[in-house]
Design an enzyme around this catalytic site. Structure first.
Site, PDB file in Angstrom:
ATOM      1  N   ASP A  35      -1.620  -2.071   0.859  1.00  0.00           N
ATOM      2  CA  ASP A  35      -2.006  -3.477   0.727  1.00  0.00           C
ATOM      3  C   ASP A  35      -3.518  -3.665   0.782  1.00  0.00           C
ATOM      4  O   ASP A  35      -4.218  -2.899   1.450  1.00  0.00           O
ATOM      5  CB  ASP A  35      -1.349  -4.273   1.866  1.00  0.00           C
ATOM      6  CG  ASP A  35      -1.382  -5.766   1.622  1.00  0.00           C
ATOM      7  OD1 ASP A  35      -1.552  -6.182   0.456  1.00  0.00           O
ATOM      8  OD2 ASP A  35      -1.258  -6.523   2.602  1.00  0.00           O
ATOM      9  N   GLY A  36      -3.998  -4.684   0.083  1.00  0.00           N
ATOM     10  CA  GLY A  36      -5.402  -5.065   0.208  1.00  0.00           C
ATOM     11  C   GLY A  36      -6.286  -4.768  -0.980  1.00  0.00           C
ATOM     12  O   GLY A  36      -7.505  -4.957  -0.901  1.00  0.00           O
ATOM     13  N   TRP A  40      -9.958  -6.416  -1.228  1.00  0.00           N
ATOM     14  CA  TRP A  40     -11.078  -5.469  -1.269  1.00  0.00           C
ATOM     15  C   TRP A  40     -12.003  -5.822  -2.428  1.00  0.00           C
ATOM     16  O   TRP A  40     -13.223  -5.855  -2.275  1.00  0.00           O
ATOM     17  CB  TRP A  40     -10.535  -4.054  -1.427  1.00  0.00           C
ATOM     18  CG  TRP A  40     -11.577  -2.984  -1.479  1.00  0.00           C
ATOM     19  CD1 TRP A  40     -12.093  -2.266  -0.436  1.00  0.00           C
ATOM     20  CD2 TRP A  40     -12.230  -2.478  -2.667  1.00  0.00           C
ATOM     21  NE1 TRP A  40     -13.022  -1.354  -0.878  1.00  0.00           N
ATOM     22  CE2 TRP A  40     -13.131  -1.462  -2.244  1.00  0.00           C
ATOM     23  CE3 TRP A  40     -12.139  -2.779  -4.015  1.00  0.00           C
ATOM     24  CZ2 TRP A  40     -13.930  -0.763  -3.144  1.00  0.00           C
ATOM     25  CZ3 TRP A  40     -12.931  -2.090  -4.908  1.00  0.00           C
ATOM     26  CH2 TRP A  40     -13.810  -1.092  -4.475  1.00  0.00           C
ATOM     27  N   ARG A  48      -9.769  -8.340  -9.443  1.00  0.00           N
ATOM     28  CA  ARG A  48      -8.674  -7.701  -8.705  1.00  0.00           C
ATOM     29  C   ARG A  48      -8.289  -6.359  -9.316  1.00  0.00           C
ATOM     30  O   ARG A  48      -7.928  -5.418  -8.618  1.00  0.00           O
ATOM     31  CB  ARG A  48      -7.457  -8.630  -8.679  1.00  0.00           C
ATOM     32  CG  ARG A  48      -7.634  -9.865  -7.817  1.00  0.00           C
ATOM     33  CD  ARG A  48      -6.418 -10.780  -7.946  1.00  0.00           C
ATOM     34  NE  ARG A  48      -5.201 -10.126  -7.525  1.00  0.00           N
ATOM     35  CZ  ARG A  48      -4.779 -10.068  -6.263  1.00  0.00           C
ATOM     36  NH1 ARG A  48      -5.502 -10.620  -5.294  1.00  0.00           N
ATOM     37  NH2 ARG A  48      -3.656  -9.459  -5.950  1.00  0.00           N
ATOM     38  N   GLU A  82       8.942  -8.650  -6.111  1.00  0.00           N
ATOM     39  CA  GLU A  82       8.326  -9.976  -6.082  1.00  0.00           C
ATOM     40  C   GLU A  82       6.992 -10.017  -6.833  1.00  0.00           C
ATOM     41  O   GLU A  82       6.474 -11.093  -7.136  1.00  0.00           O
ATOM     42  CB  GLU A  82       8.092 -10.433  -4.637  1.00  0.00           C
ATOM     43  CG  GLU A  82       9.363 -10.809  -3.878  1.00  0.00           C
ATOM     44  CD  GLU A  82      10.134  -9.597  -3.386  1.00  0.00           C
ATOM     45  OE1 GLU A  82       9.497  -8.542  -3.156  1.00  0.00           O
ATOM     46  OE2 GLU A  82      11.371  -9.696  -3.251  1.00  0.00           O
ATOM     47  N   ASN A  83       6.443  -8.853  -7.130  1.00  0.00           N
ATOM     48  CA  ASN A  83       5.136  -8.807  -7.792  1.00  0.00           C
ATOM     49  C   ASN A  83       5.158  -9.327  -9.227  1.00  0.00           C
ATOM     50  O   ASN A  83       4.107  -9.610  -9.817  1.00  0.00           O
ATOM     51  CB  ASN A  83       4.570  -7.379  -7.790  1.00  0.00           C
ATOM     52  CG  ASN A  83       4.046  -6.955  -6.436  1.00  0.00           C
ATOM     53  OD1 ASN A  83       3.978  -5.768  -6.120  1.00  0.00           O
ATOM     54  ND2 ASN A  83       3.670  -7.910  -5.600  1.00  0.00           N
ATOM     55  N   TRP A  84       6.360  -9.493  -9.794  1.00  0.00           N
ATOM     56  CA  TRP A  84       6.450 -10.036 -11.151  1.00  0.00           C
ATOM     57  C   TRP A  84       5.941 -11.471 -11.201  1.00  0.00           C
ATOM     58  O   TRP A  84       5.660 -11.990 -12.294  1.00  0.00           O
ATOM     59  CB  TRP A  84       7.902 -10.000 -11.650  1.00  0.00           C
ATOM     60  CG  TRP A  84       8.459  -8.621 -11.813  1.00  0.00           C
ATOM     61  CD1 TRP A  84       9.431  -8.034 -11.056  1.00  0.00           C
ATOM     62  CD2 TRP A  84       8.096  -7.646 -12.802  1.00  0.00           C
ATOM     63  NE1 TRP A  84       9.689  -6.768 -11.502  1.00  0.00           N
ATOM     64  CE2 TRP A  84       8.889  -6.497 -12.572  1.00  0.00           C
ATOM     65  CE3 TRP A  84       7.180  -7.633 -13.849  1.00  0.00           C
ATOM     66  CZ2 TRP A  84       8.791  -5.352 -13.359  1.00  0.00           C
ATOM     67  CZ3 TRP A  84       7.071  -6.486 -14.627  1.00  0.00           C
ATOM     68  CH2 TRP A  84       7.870  -5.361 -14.387  1.00  0.00           C
ATOM     69  N   ARG A 203       0.985   0.200   7.265  1.00  0.00           N
ATOM     70  CA  ARG A 203       0.582  -0.904   6.393  1.00  0.00           C
ATOM     71  C   ARG A 203      -0.917  -1.122   6.541  1.00  0.00           C
ATOM     72  O   ARG A 203      -1.432  -1.239   7.649  1.00  0.00           O
ATOM     73  CB  ARG A 203       1.312  -2.200   6.724  1.00  0.00           C
ATOM     74  CG  ARG A 203       0.832  -3.334   5.791  1.00  0.00           C
ATOM     75  CD  ARG A 203       1.726  -4.534   5.793  1.00  0.00           C
ATOM     76  NE  ARG A 203       1.295  -5.444   4.722  1.00  0.00           N
ATOM     77  CZ  ARG A 203       2.064  -6.300   4.096  1.00  0.00           C
ATOM     78  NH1 ARG A 203       3.343  -6.367   4.407  1.00  0.00           N
ATOM     79  NH2 ARG A 203       1.592  -7.092   3.158  1.00  0.00           N
ATOM     80  N   LEU A 210       6.744  -6.270   7.137  1.00  0.00           N
ATOM     81  CA  LEU A 210       7.298  -5.193   6.318  1.00  0.00           C
ATOM     82  C   LEU A 210       7.464  -5.578   4.852  1.00  0.00           C
ATOM     83  O   LEU A 210       7.675  -4.709   4.003  1.00  0.00           O
ATOM     84  CB  LEU A 210       8.650  -4.742   6.886  1.00  0.00           C
ATOM     85  CG  LEU A 210       8.588  -4.145   8.299  1.00  0.00           C
ATOM     86  CD1 LEU A 210       9.978  -3.699   8.734  1.00  0.00           C
ATOM     87  CD2 LEU A 210       7.610  -2.982   8.357  1.00  0.00           C
ATOM     88  N   GLU A 222       8.339   4.363  13.420  1.00  0.00           N
ATOM     89  CA  GLU A 222       7.174   3.907  14.173  1.00  0.00           C
ATOM     90  C   GLU A 222       6.282   3.136  13.201  1.00  0.00           C
ATOM     91  O   GLU A 222       6.048   3.585  12.075  1.00  0.00           O
ATOM     92  CB  GLU A 222       6.408   5.106  14.750  1.00  0.00           C
ATOM     93  CG  GLU A 222       7.189   5.882  15.805  1.00  0.00           C
ATOM     94  CD  GLU A 222       7.488   5.039  17.033  1.00  0.00           C
ATOM     95  OE1 GLU A 222       6.609   4.253  17.452  1.00  0.00           O
ATOM     96  OE2 GLU A 222       8.608   5.155  17.567  1.00  0.00           O
TER      97      GLU A 222
END
Length: 262
Positions: A35-36, A40, A48, A82-84, A203, A210, A222
């Site tokens: 992620d990020g 960034w 992006r 969900e990225n669609w 993450r 999550l 963990e």
């Protein structure tokens, strides 16, 4: 930057993280939510897509670091179901980057004898992506011991629904008794049927959730959260996560005393 070879000296065998052991320092399976990338890029006044490009390059470094450390399975959340919903221009850029990355990094995976595979509802991906995935899976299918798994068009709830459908169909034709369905039956129908559950889930970018990623498989994983965005998540950062994992006591519902007695 510290050389990867110094951070992760060569191991003859990875220490397994099966239930009930103390002093098991190396997780067998590490899952990462990368992620990020967008944040960034935004913090540097870049598009992006630039963040995604740098993030894709980071995959190769972390894969090498993981395999050198003794990790047997590395699963990366590359594209969620969900990225669609993101802008079409970004999705198109991600799909193109996926094909380029598989072709570019795939050569090293073959050279290093790392098995590659994809999980998720992969069939919904563009044909060019499917072709690249299938070719690399075929080239590496006989490799054993080290595995890179990409979660593509993946969502844990979607995965569970697909698994339930398979089990329901089996019950409908009498292959399985609905009253005798156990967790093992569910697990056999998940995308990760032949992959061990994650021991460590990382993450990046400071988010602490999550996000519908390996929910069933991570029941006893963990969790490690870091503020570092994925494009800056170097081998040193990965080493920090492994060291933190090594300090954890995994009890699987037992007490610390019970673990010591086993």
């Amino acid at each position: 930057m510290t050389p990867i070879k110094k951070l992760f000296p060569k191991r003859t065998a990875a220490k397994s993280s099966k239930p009930g052991g103390m002093g098991e320092k190396i997780p067998r399976h590490v899952a990462i939510i990368m992620d990020g990338n967008g944040r960034w890029a935004k913090s540097r006044n870049k598009p992006r897509t630039e963040g995604h490009k740098i993030g894709a390059k980071r995959v190769s470094e972390i894969t090498e670091a993981a395999m050198r450390s003794g990790v047997e399975f590395l699963t990366l959340f590359a594209f969620s179901s969900e990225n669609w919903n993101r802008p079409k221009s970004e999705i198109d850029a991600l799909m193109n980057l996926l094909v380029i990355s598989i072709k570019t990094h795939g050569k090293k995976l073959v050279k290093d004898r790392v098995r590659f595979r994809a999980i998720g509802n992969v069939s919904a991906l563009p044909k060019k992506c499917l072709n690249a995935i299938e070719k690399l899976e075929e080239k590496t299918k006989n490799f054993d011991g080290r595995n890179l798994v990409l979660a593509l068009n993946y969502g844990a709830r979607d995965e569970l629904v697909r698994a339930v459908r398979k089990i329901s169909n089996s019950a409908k034709i009498g292959e399985i008794d609905p009253n005798k369905i156990e967790w093992e039956d569910v697990a056999r129908n998940l995308d990760t049927a032949d992959i061990p559950d994650p021991d460590l889930l990382i993450r990046t970018s400071g988010e602490m959730r999550l996000s519908n990623y390996l929910l069933m498989q991570s029941a006893y994983a963990e969790l490690y959260f870091t503020d570092v965005c994925w494009p800056d998540f170097t081998a040193e950062e990965f080493s920090k996560a492994l060291k933190e994992y090594g300090r954890r006591e995994r009890r699987y519902g037992l007490t610390g005393e019970q673990i010591l007695e086993r």
